[in-house]
Design an enzyme around this catalytic site. Structure first.
Site, PDB file in Angstrom:
ATOM      1  N   HIS A 193      32.602  89.059  34.463  1.00 33.40           N
ATOM      2  CA  HIS A 193      33.088  88.375  33.265  1.00 33.40           C
ATOM      3  C   HIS A 193      34.605  88.137  33.352  1.00 33.40           C
ATOM      4  O   HIS A 193      35.076  86.999  33.230  1.00 33.40           O
ATOM      5  CB  HIS A 193      32.741  89.233  32.036  1.00 33.40           C
ATOM      6  CG  HIS A 193      33.202  88.662  30.739  1.00 33.40           C
ATOM      7  ND1 HIS A 193      32.380  87.936  29.911  1.00 33.40           N
ATOM      8  CD2 HIS A 193      34.405  88.691  30.124  1.00 33.40           C
ATOM      9  CE1 HIS A 193      33.059  87.542  28.843  1.00 33.40           C
ATOM     10  NE2 HIS A 193      34.304  87.992  28.953  1.00 33.40           N
ATOM     11  N   GLU A 194      35.338  89.217  33.594  1.00 35.59           N
ATOM     12  CA  GLU A 194      36.799  89.078  33.630  1.00 35.59           C
ATOM     13  C   GLU A 194      37.236  88.221  34.825  1.00 35.59           C
ATOM     14  O   GLU A 194      38.221  87.476  34.734  1.00 35.59           O
ATOM     15  CB  GLU A 194      37.476  90.451  33.662  1.00 35.59           C
ATOM     16  CG  GLU A 194      37.169  91.349  32.457  1.00 35.59           C
ATOM     17  CD  GLU A 194      37.455  90.717  31.092  1.00 35.59           C
ATOM     18  OE1 GLU A 194      38.287  89.797  31.022  1.00 35.59           O
ATOM     19  OE2 GLU A 194      36.806  91.132  30.098  1.00 35.59           O
ATOM     20  N   HIS A 230      37.169  84.663  33.806  1.00 38.24           N
ATOM     21  CA  HIS A 230      38.415  84.293  33.123  1.00 38.24           C
ATOM     22  C   HIS A 230      39.539  84.071  34.147  1.00 38.24           C
ATOM     23  O   HIS A 230      40.303  83.118  34.069  1.00 38.24           O
ATOM     24  CB  HIS A 230      38.860  85.414  32.177  1.00 38.24           C
ATOM     25  CG  HIS A 230      38.114  85.487  30.886  1.00 38.24           C
ATOM     26  ND1 HIS A 230      38.060  84.438  30.005  1.00 38.24           N
ATOM     27  CD2 HIS A 230      37.414  86.503  30.292  1.00 38.24           C
ATOM     28  CE1 HIS A 230      37.356  84.797  28.924  1.00 38.24           C
ATOM     29  NE2 HIS A 230      36.944  86.041  29.082  1.00 38.24           N
ATOM     30  N   GLU A 277      36.158  81.501  27.425  1.00 41.35           N
ATOM     31  CA  GLU A 277      34.963  82.337  27.428  1.00 41.35           C
ATOM     32  C   GLU A 277      33.795  81.636  28.141  1.00 41.35           C
ATOM     33  O   GLU A 277      32.939  82.292  28.715  1.00 41.35           O
ATOM     34  CB  GLU A 277      34.592  82.686  25.980  1.00 41.35           C
ATOM     35  CG  GLU A 277      33.580  83.790  25.847  1.00 41.35           C
ATOM     36  CD  GLU A 277      34.111  85.188  26.173  1.00 41.35           C
ATOM     37  OE1 GLU A 277      35.333  85.338  26.427  1.00 41.35           O
ATOM     38  OE2 GLU A 277      33.307  86.132  26.185  1.00 41.35           O
TER      39      GLU A 277
END
Lengths: 502, 502
Positions: free
Chosen positions: B262-263, B266, B292
C-alpha cells in the site's frame, strides 16, 4: 508586558530552533537520507541557515540588544545578553546570501567528499574544497580580525582563540609529545595490541556500545544512537533529544567502543545543560574545546583506565568469548593503551593524537594565509605526516580525505580537539581530588558521582563563564598542559615499563 | 530578468521546501525521535508551519499572482498559477498564528494520542481532540464554505469535495456493500484465513517487504522504508527522497505485507512525479483520493490478485517454510481475500473497508456540525460500528483511538480513502484494456509496464487535471463505483463460490 530581555530571548530561542532544525537536516543526511535526496536537502539547509542568520542579525535584535539589561545579580540574563551580543557582532557583517551559499555548498561538498573518500580520489573533492575555502575567506573578511583571517574562523568554535597563541602552545605540546613518544619507541617492553584486531561481530559491538552509554549515564529517552560514516553527536531538541553516532569495524574493537564512549561524553554534556535555558547561551556549551574535554574525559580518563575495566571486563569477555578468552584484564588494559604512529586521527592513541591535530591546524592556517593552495594539499599532508609521525599515507583516503570537517566548511575547528585533551586531564585530576573515592566508585561500576560532579561544576553553567575562566574556577589553575603530560607519562611508564628519566 | 511567473514559482518552491522540512520533522517524530524530544519538536513544527503559511499568503505572492501569466499552450505554467491561486485563496484568510497553534497542538496531540492508545484510555486524548476540533472549526470559518464547515476541511484533501455529495455516494456504496456482504456471509464455502495468523518472524517479513517494494519498482536510492506505529508515506525531498513506513505483526502476515504494498503504491506516485516541477503544483499529486487510488491499486488489484502470487508464491513459501509448507497457492489466494467484519480499518478486507470510512465520515461531519461532542465519541463510535458491521469494539484502542488522523487535526481526510478504492478499480480496469497482456506480465513478475502506464497516464501530469477530469481522461468515464463493485463481486463469487444472483 514582556521586558526587552524577554523579547530578546524569544528571538534567540527562535534562532536556536532554526539551528536545531538545521542539525536535524544534517543528522538525517548522515544517517538516513537516500542518495538522491541530496539536491533537495542542499536547498533546505540553505533556507534554514539563511533564516537563522537573518533573524539573528535583524534590526529587531539590534534594537533589543541596545535596550535589554539584566537585573543586578541575574547572571543568567547577563550571560545571555553578553553572548547574544557576541554572536550578533560576529554575524552582523556577514551577508545572509553568503551564509546560504555556504550551507548549500557544504551539503553538496559533504556528498562529494564521501564519494571522493570512497574512491580515494582527492581531485573529485578539490573543487568543492576550493569553493569552501574561498567562501570562508569572505566570512573571515566580513567578521574581521586583528592578526590573520584564520583567527576569525577559530573564534566561532573557541571564543577568543588566536592562532599565534595556539601555535606557541602547540610547539610546546609537540616537543613534549615527541620526547615521550621517543622514550616509548625505545622501550623494550611492547604490549600486544593485536588482540583488539580479532573478530568482534558488529551486532555484539552494538550491544556493548549501548551498555557503555547506559553505564555512563546516557538517557535513551532523551537521545538515540545510530551508525554513520563519521561519528558525531548532535542536539536536535535541547537536552531532550541528543543523538550520537558510531561506526563499527569488525576487526578493530576500539573504533566502536571508544567512539561510543567519546560521543556519549559529548552527549552527557548536552543532556546536562540546564533545560530551562534551552536554546539560549545559558543552555549552551562553553566552547568546542570544553565540549571535547567532556568526550575525552570519558573516553580516555575513564574508558582507558584500569578502574573502569575492573568492573566491565567480565561483561566484555562474556560478550566476545572467542576473541577474549585467552586475554587477561591486564593484557586488555595495555592493549587499549598502546602508543604508535598511525594514519587515522580518530583511531590514534592519546599521545600521538595531538600531532594529528597540529598537522591540521598548520595546514588550515596555511590555506587561509594563502601559502597552501588546494592542489598541493595531498602532498603537503603526506610530507607533514612523515615529518611529525614518521609514516606516509599510501592514499588520500587515509590521508587528507579522512576527516569530514573540511567538507562542512568547518575550518578552525581542529585545534579544539587538542585543547579538549588538555582540559580533560585538568578536570579529571581535579575530580580525583574532589572525590577521593572516585577510583573505587568507577571500579564498582558507579559513574553517577563523576557525572554529577561534571554537571555541578560544568554543565549547569552553560556559557556563564569563558573556557579559561571555567577551568580556573574548577581547578584553581589556568589552562595548562601539565596534567595531560603528567597523566600520560605515568600511564606509559606503567604500560611500557619505561625507565625513569634522569 | 525573471518573469513574474518565475518569481512566483520561486515563492512556491520555498513554501514547498518549508512543507518538506515539516514532513521531515513529522517523519522523524514517528520513526526516530526519543520521547523527551516532543516539546522542542512541537515548537519547531509550529515555526516551520508558520513560515510556510506566511510565505504563501504574503503580499509578494498576492502581487505576483495578479501579474503572473502563462504563455498560450504552456499548460505547466497555467496549472501552477491556477493551483497556487487556489492554495492562496484557501490560506489567505487563515491567521498565521492559528496555523502555528494547530501545528504545535497536533505534535503534542500525536504524543497524547499514542499514549492514550497504548493504555486504551480515550479520556487522556479527549482534551487534545477537543482543542483540535475547536481550532479546525476556526479554520473552516476563516476559509469559508457554502453549505457546512466540514466542506472547507475536505477541500484541503480533495479539492472541490462536498460533504452532501459524498454522503449520497456513500449511501449507495453502503447499500451495495451491505448487499454483497450479506451474500458472502450466507455462503456455505468459507476460506481458511487462519493461515495468515501463523508464525511469521518479523526479520523475514522485512525481507519480504523489501522484495515486494523492489518488485513494484520502488527506487531505494530515492527513498527508504522504516517501522512506525501508524504506516505512512511521506516526501522529504521531491521525487528523490520518498519514505514509507510499515508495522509488523508476527502473527498476522497481511499487516506488514499489504501495508508495505500500500505505502509503496503511494511512494511510486511520488517518485514518478515530474522532478523538473518539484515543489510546484505540476510536481504534486492531484488529490488524496487519487493518491489512495495508487496505493489501493497496488495493494488490492495487484497484490491480492492471482497473477501476482503465481509469480511470488514460491519465494514467499521459501521465506516462511514452517508456516506455509502445507498451504497451496489457491489456499493463500483465498485467505488474503476473505471478507468479514473486523474492528481495525487498516486491516479490513477490501469490501468492508469502506464501511469503516463511512463511519468516520459521518462522525467527523457530526463533530463539525456540532451534533457530536467529544465526550460522546467512544460510545457513538461503538454504536455505529455495531450498526454498520455488527461488531462492537471491546475497548477504545480498537475503537475510536485506532487512527492517528484526528491527532494530526486531519479532519476531512478519511473520505479520500473510499474515493481511492473506487478510482483504483476504474483505473485498473482501464489498464487491463490498454495492456491486454497485463495479467501475463504480472504473472511473470514484470510490473514495469503497469508502472509505466501509471506514470504516463497519471504521475507525469502532476496537478494539471482535477481528479474527476483525470479519471474521465484516462478511463473515458466519470467517477463511478461500478468497476469497484463489479471487480469485488467477481472476486468473491470465485472465493466464496457464491450462487449467481437471480
Amino acid at each position: 508586558m514582556p521586558t526587552d530581555y524577554e523579547k530578546l530571548m524569544d528571538v534567540v530561542r527562535e534562532v536556536g530552533r532554526f539551528r536545531a532544525i538545521g542539525e536535524l537536516l544534517d543528522w538525517d543526511q548522515e544517517t538516513q537520507m537516500p542518495p538522491k535526496g541530496v539536491t533537495a536537502r542542499a536547498d533546505q539547509s540553505a533556507l534554514i541557515a539563511g533564516l537563522a542568520h537573518q533573524r539573528l542579525v535583524s534590526d529587531e535584535t539590534r534594537a533589543l540588544l541596545e535596550r535589554a539589561s539584566a537585573d543586578d545579580g541575574d547572571f543568567a540574563a547577563a550571560t545571555n545578553i553578553r553572548e547574544t551580543r557576541r554572536a550578533f557582532d560576529r554575524a552582523v557583517n556577514v551577508p545572509t546570501n553568503l551564509v546560504r551559499t555556504i550551507a548549500k555548498t557544504s551539503i553538496l561538498a559533504k556528498d562529494a567528499w564521501a564519494k571522493a573518500r570512497d574512491s580515494s580520489a582527492f581531485a573529485e573533492f578539490a573543487p568543492s574544497l576550493g569553493q569552501l575555502i574561498a567562501l570562508k575567506k569572505q566570512v573571515a573578511d566580513h567578521i574581521g580580525f586583528k592578526t590573520e583571517p584564520y583567527d576569525a574562523l577559530m573564534d566561532e568554535y573557541e571564543p577568543g582563540a588566536q592562532a599565534a597563541e595556539i601555535a606557541t602552545l602547540f610547539d610546546d605540546l609537540q616537543a613534549q609529545t615527541v620526547a615521550l613518544l621517543g622514550r616509548i619507541q625505545n622501550a623494550t617492553h611492547r604490549p600486544d595490541a593485536s588482540i583488539l584486531a580479532r573478530d568482534f561481530p558488529v551486532g555484539r559491538q552494538e550491544t556493548l556500545s549501548r551498555r557503555m552509554a547506559e553505564a555512563m549515564g546516557f538517557d535513551f529517552d532523551a537521545g538515540r544512537a545510530d551508525v554513520s560514516t563519521h561519528p558525531f553527536c548532535t542536539t536536535i531538541g535541547g537536552s531532550g533529544d541528543v543523538r550520537i553516532t558510531t561506526r563499527y569495524d569488525e576487526h578493530f574493537l576500539s573504533s566502536g567502543l571508544f567512539g561510543t564512549m567519546h560521543e556519549t561524553g559529548h552527549a552527557l554534556y548536552e543532556q546536562g545543560l540546564p533545560a530551562e535555558h534551552a536554546f539560549t547561551p545559558m543552555g549552551d556549551a562553553v566552547s568546542l574545546g570544553f565540549h571535547e574535554s567532556q568526550s575525552r574525559l570519558w573516553e580516555n580518563l575513564v574508558g582507558r583506565g584500569r578502574a573502569f575495566w575492573s568492573h566491565h571486563w567480565q561483561g566484555l569477555r562474556e560478550l566476545f568469548p572467542e576473541a577474549l578468552s585467552d586475554v587477561s584484564p591486564d593484557d586488555f588494559y595495555r592493549a587499549i593503551n598502546t602508543v604508535g604512529p598511525s594514519l587515522v586521527r580518530v583511531e590514534a592513541d592519546e599521545l600521538t593524537y595531538n600531532l594529528h591535530i597540529i598537522l591540521r591546524f598548520e595546514m588550515e592556517r596555511a590555506m587561509f594565509d594563502g601559502s597552501l593552495c588546494v592542489a598541493d594539499i595531498p602532498e603537503a599532508w603526506n610530507d607533514r605526516m612523515e615529518a611529525l609521525l614518521g609514516i606516509r599515507p599510501p592514499n588520500d583516503r587515509e590521508g587528507c580525505l579522512q576527516d569530514i570537517h573540511w567538507s562542512l566548511g568547518a575550518f578552525g575547528y581542529f585545534a579544539t580537539y587538542a585543547l579538549g585533551n588538555l582540559f580533560a586531564a585538568q578536570l579529571f585530576t581535579q575530580a580525583e581530588k574532589d572525590l577521593p573515592d572516585l577510583d573505587n566508585q568507577i571500579a564498582a561500576g558507579h559513574n553517577a558521582e563523576l557525572l554529577s560532579w561534571l554537571r555541578r561544576k560544568i554543565h549547569c553553567h552553560g556559557q556563564r563563564f569563558s573556557a579559561n575562566d571555567l577551568i580556573e574556577r574548577v581547578t584553581g589553575e589556568p589552562p595548562s598542559m601539565k596534567p595531560f603530560m603528567v597523566n600520560l607519562t605515568a600511564k606509559y611508564t606503567d604500560v611500557y615499563q619505561l625507565a625513569p628519566t634522569p
